[in-house]
Scaffold this motif. Sequence first.
Motif, PDB file in Angstrom:
ATOM      1  N   ALA A   1       0.833  -1.210   0.000  1.00 15.98           N
ATOM      2  CA  ALA A   1       0.000   0.000   0.000  1.00 15.98           C
ATOM      3  C   ALA A   1       0.862   1.252   0.000  1.00 15.98           C
ATOM      4  O   ALA A   1       0.590   2.214  -0.739  1.00 15.98           O
ATOM      5  CB  ALA A   1      -0.922  -0.004   1.218  1.00 15.98           C
TER       6      ALA A   1
ATOM      7  N   THR B   1      -5.461  -1.662  -2.287  1.00 13.92           N
ATOM      8  CA  THR B   1      -4.227  -2.347  -2.710  1.00 13.92           C
ATOM      9  C   THR B   1      -4.008  -3.613  -1.889  1.00 13.92           C
ATOM     10  O   THR B   1      -3.411  -4.574  -2.376  1.00 13.92           O
ATOM     11  CB  THR B   1      -3.005  -1.426  -2.574  1.00 13.92           C
ATOM     12  OG1 THR B   1      -2.816  -1.058  -1.202  1.00 13.92           O
ATOM     13  CG2 THR B   1      -3.153  -0.190  -3.433  1.00 13.92           C
TER      14      THR B   1
ATOM     15  N   HIS C   1       2.069   2.523  -3.235  1.00 13.65           N
ATOM     16  CA  HIS C   1       1.102   3.204  -4.096  1.00 13.65           C
ATOM     17  C   HIS C   1       0.797   4.629  -3.628  1.00 13.65           C
ATOM     18  O   HIS C   1      -0.050   5.299  -4.219  1.00 13.65           O
ATOM     19  CB  HIS C   1      -0.205   2.400  -4.153  1.00 13.65           C
ATOM     20  CG  HIS C   1      -0.107   1.158  -4.981  1.00 13.65           C
ATOM     21  ND1 HIS C   1       0.413  -0.025  -4.493  1.00 13.65           N
ATOM     22  CD2 HIS C   1      -0.457   0.914  -6.271  1.00 13.65           C
ATOM     23  CE1 HIS C   1       0.370  -0.946  -5.450  1.00 13.65           C
ATOM     24  NE2 HIS C   1      -0.145  -0.404  -6.525  1.00 13.65           N
TER      25      HIS C   1
ATOM     26  N   SER D   1      -3.055  -7.224  -3.145  1.00 15.98           N
ATOM     27  CA  SER D   1      -1.901  -7.945  -2.627  1.00 15.98           C
ATOM     28  C   SER D   1      -2.277  -9.365  -2.210  1.00 15.98           C
ATOM     29  O   SER D   1      -1.552 -10.330  -2.480  1.00 15.98           O
ATOM     30  CB  SER D   1      -1.299  -7.185  -1.435  1.00 15.98           C
ATOM     31  OG  SER D   1      -0.155  -7.846  -0.937  1.00 15.98           O
TER      32      SER D   1
ATOM     33  N   THR E   1      -6.438   3.400   0.522  1.00 11.75           N
ATOM     34  CA  THR E   1      -5.358   2.838  -0.291  1.00 11.75           C
ATOM     35  C   THR E   1      -4.957   1.470   0.238  1.00 11.75           C
ATOM     36  O   THR E   1      -4.749   0.524  -0.540  1.00 11.75           O
ATOM     37  CB  THR E   1      -4.134   3.775  -0.287  1.00 11.75           C
ATOM     38  OG1 THR E   1      -4.510   5.045  -0.826  1.00 11.75           O
ATOM     39  CG2 THR E   1      -3.002   3.189  -1.133  1.00 11.75           C
TER      40      THR E   1
END
Length: 272
Positions: A158, A180, A161, A184, A176
């Motif tokens: 995360a 993400t 990003h 993952s 986020t």
Amino acid sequence: MERKKLIDQLPAWLRVSVYFTVIIVAAYIAGAVPALDSIFFYFGIALLLSFLFLKAEGRPLTSLGFVPACATDWKNFFLGLLIGLSALLTSAGLTIWLNGGRLVFTGHADPVFLLILIFIHLWSSFAQEFTYRGYPFQRLLTSYGPWVAQLAVTLPFAIMHLKLNTGITWQQFFMTWLTTGMGSLLYGLCYLKTGKLILSIGLHFGWNLAQALVPRSPAECNTMLFTLIQDGQLYHPLYVLLPYLGITAIMMFFIWRSGLLQRAKETKNFTS
């Protein structure tokens, strides 16, 4: 030999913490020095760290399972590519429908630009999977099992990003991490299913490539192929989040239960 003994004495969590600390510091530096802000820079750091840790542990880089070695690997790559493309297109379709938008074909597609886009997203997907589902994930998996490995990698994934040099709110950070983090877990599941990174690279590539071609929100209203026609006042971010979470959950179930995805016979476990 002394270095190998020293590395072997370090617990897995500390090795992985050192790995991700260096990666995050490098990302922060790259954010302050635009010339370094490149996937090549991040991958170079991850490659060097992985090489040093694996060398000290007496293992080659290829033990991470990123090199296709048989027909099964290629089959998994192209199945992953198909799944990623289909999933993003389905998620985008639901998002656009729920927000009352429509796509208009631009009427032209530059084949050279498309080839460049394919290369960029293939390279980016490979670099991210190598960095996050490579050494750190597999080291944690061997030492602590799948739950710890899966959950532990979501946080640095995360952070990767986020723009570390700009201010973000806790709400932005949480969203986020949520979005993400689901990705993952999905990519980690690909490794658990097949014992290699090939499937996750293919899926990640398919998702990112389709995402670059199909706009889903007013912020991404134009791509090479489509223009999104939408009333910004009717747009709701929840209609991006819900289809994404739902489609990702379906992909995870499919990958875990599917008999189409196979573990290559010659795959060797990343053992301590």
